[in-house]
Each structure stands twice: as C-alpha cells, then as structure tokens.
Design an enzyme around this catalytic site. Structure first.
Site, short mmCIF file in Angstrom:
data_model
loop_
_atom_site.label_atom_id
_atom_site.label_comp_id
_atom_site.label_asym_id
_atom_site.label_seq_id
_atom_site.Cartn_x
_atom_site.Cartn_y
_atom_site.Cartn_z
N SER A 291 3.96 2.80 8.29
CA SER A 291 3.64 1.83 7.24
C SER A 291 4.86 1.39 6.47
O SER A 291 5.74 2.19 6.14
CB SER A 291 2.66 2.45 6.24
OG SER A 291 1.36 2.45 6.74
N HIS B 266 0.82 -1.22 0.00
CA HIS B 266 0.00 0.00 0.00
C HIS B 266 0.85 1.26 0.00
O HIS B 266 0.38 2.34 -0.37
CB HIS B 266 -1.01 -0.01 1.16
CG HIS B 266 -0.47 0.34 2.49
ND1 HIS B 266 -0.11 -0.61 3.44
CD2 HIS B 266 -0.23 1.53 3.09
CE1 HIS B 266 0.31 -0.02 4.54
NE2 HIS B 266 0.25 1.29 4.35
N ASP C 69 -0.01 -7.58 1.43
CA ASP C 69 0.48 -6.20 1.52
C ASP C 69 2.00 -6.19 1.61
O ASP C 69 2.58 -5.94 2.66
CB ASP C 69 -0.15 -5.51 2.74
CG ASP C 69 0.10 -4.01 2.76
OD1 ASP C 69 0.49 -3.46 1.71
OD2 ASP C 69 -0.11 -3.41 3.83
#
Length: 261
Positions: free
Chosen positions: A214, A69, A114
């Site tokens: 992230s 992502h 992911d």
C-alpha cells in the site's frame, strides 16, 4: 493495497461477498514478481512506525507520495521513512516525518481520492543508485489500456501470508480498461471511479500488489512517470480481479498546491 486482511473494510453487502474488499493493508507485498535489483526502483521508500507498514515514492529531497489510507489516523511525529535501500529493515538512511497531508476528500468507504503527501524534517540525499526522484505526469493525464507499469514494495508474496520479505520485490503488469475493471468490481459491490486505474492479468491472475505494498509506486516503464499509487483490491492476484491504484494524473494540481505551501 487493500485486501481481505486490510484495516479498512468496505462493509458493502456482507451477504453477497465471500471476502470483503479492502484497502491494501500496511503489510502487503508483490505477488508473482521478482527481487528488485539495485537501481531498478530507486524512487521507492519504506514508510515506518515501529517497522515497515506502507510504501511511498520520492518526489524530491523533502517530499514523499503515498496513499491516504496509509496515513489515516497517523501522527507525523511517530513516522519515519527508510530510503536508499533494497531492504525495509536495514541499510540506507532513516529520516523523520515533519508533516502529513492527507487528501481532504479521501473517502474510506469508497477508497476514492486515496492519496497523501509526506514532508520530511530533513532532506534526502538523492541521485544515488537506489535513491532518485520520479517524474510526475501532467494534470489530467491518464494511462492507456495495455501500458506496462512497474509496481514495487515489501508486501506479502501471496495472499494469506503473514510474513514480509526482507528484500524489495517488483512486478511489471498491464493496465486494464477502467470500464472492464468497473464491471468486474460492480459484482462485488465496489465502484471504480475516474480517480482510479486498474492493472494485472484479468484472465489468469497471478501478478499483483498485496498487503504491505500500500502507498507504493506504480510507474510507467516507458516514461518513468509515477502514474499510480497502490490502493486496494479484492484479494491478491485473483483471477478476474485486477489491482486498483490511485490515478496520480487526477491530482497533480493538488500535489503542486501542497508542495508550494
């Protein structure tokens, strides 16, 4: 990590959620942690466009592991990394990105698979105090409940913050049973797949990754192996909702295939 202010929103049952579940945004930090000292997280890098927006992990002099992502919609020519520094905006060295490999089965709705790889245009100089590669686990390996893992990055220090710390932070958290994690998130309309692991303090909250972390590393403290990638969650460090991370052991064959190209 995907949270309430992240870019990717799972529009799962709007009327049932007080806050949406999101992938960790490109601007997350560590909640409940402490400033990282020199040499504690030498595998951590800052992924940057005009500035820091995600983390990543050094696999070798050319290759960086991050979250799918983080690179969704990104162009390699516009990205760079900073490594060998405890600060995301200064120190160390910046290198340009040559190529992005996003997992072909990444699902922005469920946030499954992911994971992504980044290849650099020029090599990093490793084996420095703040610049070292991390070990990969074997294909199919999994974490155990109660394992201690270290999460690091430059994400927000609390949910709702809109200012990134200049210094890297890190926090050690415990792995939570996948079954327990799935039951907690089912109530919010999300599913924990076999490609995900969970960690944090379920009973009290208070420790977690957050927006800006992230793509960053989740490293097993005992073995120094990269077992997870900061992925998503419901808020940051909320009671009853552990952080959710990509299970690296599910993707070793995929990683090896891309690095051999």
């Amino acid at each position: 990590m995907v949270i309430c202010n992240a870019i990717i929103v799972l529009l799962l049952a709007f009327n049932t959620l007080a806050n949406p579940i999101l992938p960790s945004s490109p601007n997350a930090t560590i909640v409940g942690g402490q400033k990282a000292k020199a040499g504690e997280c030498p595998y951590q890098i800052s992924l940057q466009s005009s500035s820091h927006f995600c983390g990543g992990t050094i696999l070798d002099e050319y290759w960086i592991l991050t979250a799918a992502h983080c690179v969704n919609g990104q162009t390699a020519s516009k990205l760079s990394i900073r490594y060998n520094s405890l600060k995301h905006a200064s120190g160390g060295e910046k290198l340009s990105v040559a190529q992005i490999y996003q997992h072909e089965k990444y699902d922005s709705w469920t946030i499954d698979n992911d994971i992504a790889l980044i290849k650099l245009q020029s090599p990093m100089t490793l084996d420095q105090k703040n610049a070292k590669s991390v070990q990969l686990p074997s294909q199919g390996s999994d974490v155990k409940v109660g394992d201690k893992v270290r999460v690091s990055g430059w994400g927000y220090l609390k949910e709702g913050s809109y200012s990134l710390p200049s210094d890297m932070y890190r926090v050690d958290i415990d792995i939570v049973a996948r079954e327990q994690c799935n039951k907690l998130y089912e109530e919010a309309g999300a599913t924990i797949t076999d490609n995900m692991i969970c960690g944090g303090n379920v009973a009290d909250g208070g420790v977690d990754s957050c927006q800006g972390d992230s793509g960053g590393p989740v490293v097993d403290v005992a073995s120094n192996q990269i077992v997870g990638i900061v992925s998503w969650g419901y808020g940051c460090a909320r009671k009853g909702y552990p952080g959710v991370y990509t299970r690296v052991g599910s993707f070793i064959d995929w990683i090896d295939s891309k690095r051999s190209q």
